[in-house]
Motif scaffolding. Sequence first.
Motif, PDB file in Angstrom:
ATOM      1  N   VAL A 273      65.474  27.264   9.141  1.00 16.60           N
ATOM      2  CA  VAL A 273      64.327  26.416   8.817  1.00 16.60           C
ATOM      3  C   VAL A 273      63.106  26.877   9.616  1.00 16.60           C
ATOM      4  CG1 VAL A 273      63.434  24.068   8.678  1.00 16.60           C
ATOM      5  CG2 VAL A 273      65.899  24.486   8.433  1.00 16.60           C
ATOM      6  N   LEU A 274      62.021  27.145   8.906  1.00 14.81           N
ATOM      7  CA  LEU A 274      60.762  27.497   9.545  1.00 14.81           C
ATOM      8  C   LEU A 274      59.778  26.348   9.404  1.00 14.81           C
ATOM      9  CD1 LEU A 274      60.172  31.162   8.256  1.00 14.81           C
ATOM     10  CD2 LEU A 274      61.251  30.445  10.400  1.00 14.81           C
ATOM     11  N   ARG A 275      59.209  25.923  10.507  1.00 18.18           N
ATOM     12  CA  ARG A 275      58.095  24.974  10.474  1.00 18.18           C
ATOM     13  C   ARG A 275      56.825  25.785  10.657  1.00 18.18           C
ATOM     14  NH1 ARG A 275      58.018  19.349  13.712  1.00 18.18           N
ATOM     15  NH2 ARG A 275      59.628  19.022  12.107  1.00 18.18           N
ATOM     16  N   ILE A 276      55.901  25.656   9.724  1.00 15.19           N
ATOM     17  CA  ILE A 276      54.727  26.518   9.675  1.00 15.19           C
ATOM     18  C   ILE A 276      53.462  25.683   9.705  1.00 15.19           C
ATOM     19  CG2 ILE A 276      53.509  28.239   8.289  1.00 15.19           C
ATOM     20  CD1 ILE A 276      56.326  28.907   7.088  1.00 15.19           C
ATOM     21  N   GLY A 277      52.558  26.029  10.603  1.00 16.52           N
ATOM     22  CA  GLY A 277      51.269  25.361  10.677  1.00 16.52           C
ATOM     23  C   GLY A 277      50.225  26.124   9.888  1.00 16.52           C
ATOM     24  N   VAL A 278      49.370  25.408   9.167  1.00 13.56           N
ATOM     25  CA  VAL A 278      48.286  26.041   8.405  1.00 13.56           C
ATOM     26  C   VAL A 278      46.997  25.263   8.646  1.00 13.56           C
ATOM     27  CG1 VAL A 278      49.776  26.967   6.593  1.00 13.56           C
ATOM     28  CG2 VAL A 278      48.816  24.693   6.337  1.00 13.56           C
ATOM     29  N   PRO A 279      45.837  25.895   8.435  1.00  9.59           N
ATOM     30  CA  PRO A 279      44.565  25.189   8.617  1.00  9.59           C
ATOM     31  C   PRO A 279      44.445  23.995   7.673  1.00  9.59           C
ATOM     32  CG  PRO A 279      44.226  27.571   8.446  1.00  9.59           C
ATOM     33  CD  PRO A 279      45.649  27.310   8.074  1.00  9.59           C
TER      34      PRO A 279
END
Length: 235
Positions: free
Chosen positions: A121-127
């Motif tokens: 599982v990847l938790r990804i932050g985006v603008p």
Amino acid sequence: MFTGIVQGVATVAAIDDRAGLRSLTLSFPAGFDGGLEIGASVACDGVCLTVTTRPSPDRATFDVMQQSLGLTTLGTLSVGSALNVERAAKDGAEIGGHPISGHVDCQGTVLAIRQPENNHVLRIGVPASHMRYVFAKGYIAINGASLTVAEAHRREGWFEVWLIPETLRMTSFGAKREGDALNIEIERGTQVVVDTVRDALEERLGALLPALEALLAERGHSLAELGAPGGKPGS
């Protein structure tokens, strides 16, 4: 156009930097480049690039302009770096993922990694400017791979994707670590819906729009959710 189904992992064999331009020579996995000609398009970590030379049967060189280097992760590559690659889709090709243009919208950042049994599982932050287009159960392209958003938390600016062993085998995601940057291409249909709803509300509400946005934020929602697929608010 691409399908978002990664066909293998290439490695950077050489880099030639010139003023305003970077040439990348990639080494492909066996069988990937059969019939690949100069002028053909290849998605390299989700960025559509054009073959400029073929130094050897298992390699190709691509020119990357300054704008692409600044917007994507291609400017941070070094010799030996791994990239997801997919050749352009042919007419009648099965769309196993979702249609992808190869035009990256922004970079995301790996915030956390979890490894439940047989999953990754990847938790990804985006603008925030692009998080408005991310909804649970919706599509998103990450480094050229079509993935389904498992969970989206718009207020905190992150979403999660779950990767099965086959996806890890065929891509470079297994080597990603916290803090690594990723190329993000949002799903165009979702973008059109969200922007259309936002423009319509802005036209009708005018000066009242900021007040509506503030009210929604107090209740844990956002204006973007009004354009969510199926009308379902995000997390």
